[in-house]
Design an enzyme around this catalytic site. Structure first.
Site, mmCIF file in Angstrom:
data_model
loop_
_atom_site.group_PDB
_atom_site.id
_atom_site.type_symbol
_atom_site.label_atom_id
_atom_site.label_comp_id
_atom_site.label_asym_id
_atom_site.label_seq_id
_atom_site.Cartn_x
_atom_site.Cartn_y
_atom_site.Cartn_z
ATOM 1 N N LEU A 27 0.839 -1.057 -0.065
ATOM 2 C CA LEU A 27 -0.035 -0.042 0.029
ATOM 3 C C LEU A 27 0.828 1.174 -0.112
ATOM 4 C CD1 LEU A 27 -2.741 -0.974 2.730
ATOM 5 C CD2 LEU A 27 -2.852 -0.924 0.256
ATOM 6 N N ASP A 28 0.364 2.145 -0.642
ATOM 7 C CA ASP A 28 1.178 3.631 -0.454
ATOM 8 C C ASP A 28 1.226 3.864 0.629
ATOM 9 O OD1 ASP A 28 1.326 3.584 -3.412
ATOM 10 O OD2 ASP A 28 -0.639 4.777 -3.314
ATOM 11 N N LYS A 29 2.340 4.671 1.077
ATOM 12 C CA LYS A 29 2.696 5.363 2.371
ATOM 13 C C LYS A 29 1.555 5.979 3.288
ATOM 14 C CE LYS A 29 5.535 8.764 4.973
ATOM 15 N NZ LYS A 29 6.628 9.637 4.700
ATOM 16 N N THR B 93 -1.514 5.504 2.429
ATOM 17 C CA THR B 93 -2.797 4.835 2.178
ATOM 18 C C THR B 93 -2.964 3.708 3.489
ATOM 19 O OG1 THR B 93 -3.042 4.928 -0.132
ATOM 20 C CG2 THR B 93 -4.222 3.063 0.891
#
Length: 317
Positions: A140-142, A144
């Site tokens: 997951l993105d930082k 998110t």
């Protein structure tokens, strides 16, 4: 620092496998390892049939042979275990499901070797140091939030990576856009590296296929809460697809979000929007077949407080 895991496998090939290719038989006999990894070991002369080295993965077997694999799997350790708290949703001997908070980077990178999910996982379960990427099979993105599954054994890792490639792991997200949408839909546009800004992704004809499904969960004045399902898993896929449609996620300054306030909005909504410094994206549901038990499992993560605060302001009359 590096460690070496000794791999020593042996079995007698069942008679019913007669005529099958060696790489197929290897995958059937040793399912805890990926087919590509086993084929590579064959090419490296690490596989024998009745004591004789076989280097051709396409070779046919007769059935009844003694099949052996002897090699070493090197695992390089450059990351330090750190006592970073984890919100563990589920754990058994094979898998771990966590609810990732905003601000936590998944993988260490140049200039960012500490304070990541990988560092936290290595501290939580030392055995993960023997697995590729400490068992992490997706990211997951930082900024998110939400659910991620991590493998705790090599067999589980191989199975989860294969399931991800086959799109057998269902990931569902909640996202907020600053428009009042009346219907859902599907965004089917290829995604690749941005041609001019290399830290970003973009819809581009040179990109890989990407498909995102969405539906309206709740509509407010000036905003819509969406349920989003990924059919593919490209980097920044949801953020890029909605930005491409002219619907950047609330808070996503990287992909085009610009602060906007609907008429007659409350001072509290204004305050919450100004304070919201990340994309409004949460991985709220994860479903998969357990890689060892074969059971269908589903987990849900509650809405993070910052997104919940926004929604409570939307709902105010």
């Amino acid at each position: 620092m590096s460690e070496t895991n000794v791999i020593d496998l042996n079995t007698v090939i069942p008679e019913e496998y007669r005529g099958l290719r060696l790489d197929v038989v290897l995958a059937k006999c040793f399912p805890e390892h990926s087919r590509s990894r086993l084929a590579e070991w064959a090419k490296q002369s690490k596989v024998t049939l009745n004591g004789k080295i076989v280097i051709e993965p396409k070779a046919k077997v007769q059935g009844g042979e003694t099949l052996e694999v002897k090699t070493e799997l090197a695992v390089v350790h450059t990351d330090t275990p750190e006592p970073i708290p984890l919100d563990i949703v589920y754990e058994d001997d094979e898998i771990l499901v966590i609810n990732k908070p905003a601000g936590l980077v998944v993988h260490p990178a140049a200039g960012n070797r500490r304070g990541t999910l990988l560092n936290a996982l290595l501290f939580h379960a030392a055995g993960l140091s023997h697995l590729p990427r400490a068992g992490i099979v997706h990211r997951l993105d930082k900024e998110t939030t939400g659910l991620m599954v991590v493998a705790k054994t090599l067999e589980a890792h191989t199975a989860l990576v294969a399931a991800m490639a086959k799109r057998e792991i269902q990931r569902e997200y909640l996202a907020i856009v600053a428009e009042e949408l009346i219907a859902g839909g599907t965004i089917d546009e290829p995604i690749g590296r941005h041609p001019h800004q290399r830290t970003k992704m973009a819809v581009t004809t040179q990109g890989k296929p990407a498909r995102t499904h969405y539906r309206c969960k709740m509509r407010y004045r000036g905003f819509t809460l969406l349920e989003v399902k990924l059919e593919t898993g490209r980097t920044h896929q949801i953020r890029v697809h909605f930005s491409h449609k002219g619907l950047p996620l609330v808070g996503d300054n990287v992909y085009g979000w610009r602060y906007k306030l609907p008429p007659q909005s409350s001072l509290e909504l204004q305050r919450q929007l100004l304070a919201f410094r990340r994309q409004a994206l949460h991985a709220w549901r994860l479903s998969l077949l357990h890689p060892i038990k074969g059971e269908k499992m589903t987990w849900e993560a509650p809405m993070p407080q910052d997104i919940a605060n926004l929604i409570s302001c939307f709902a105010e009359k």
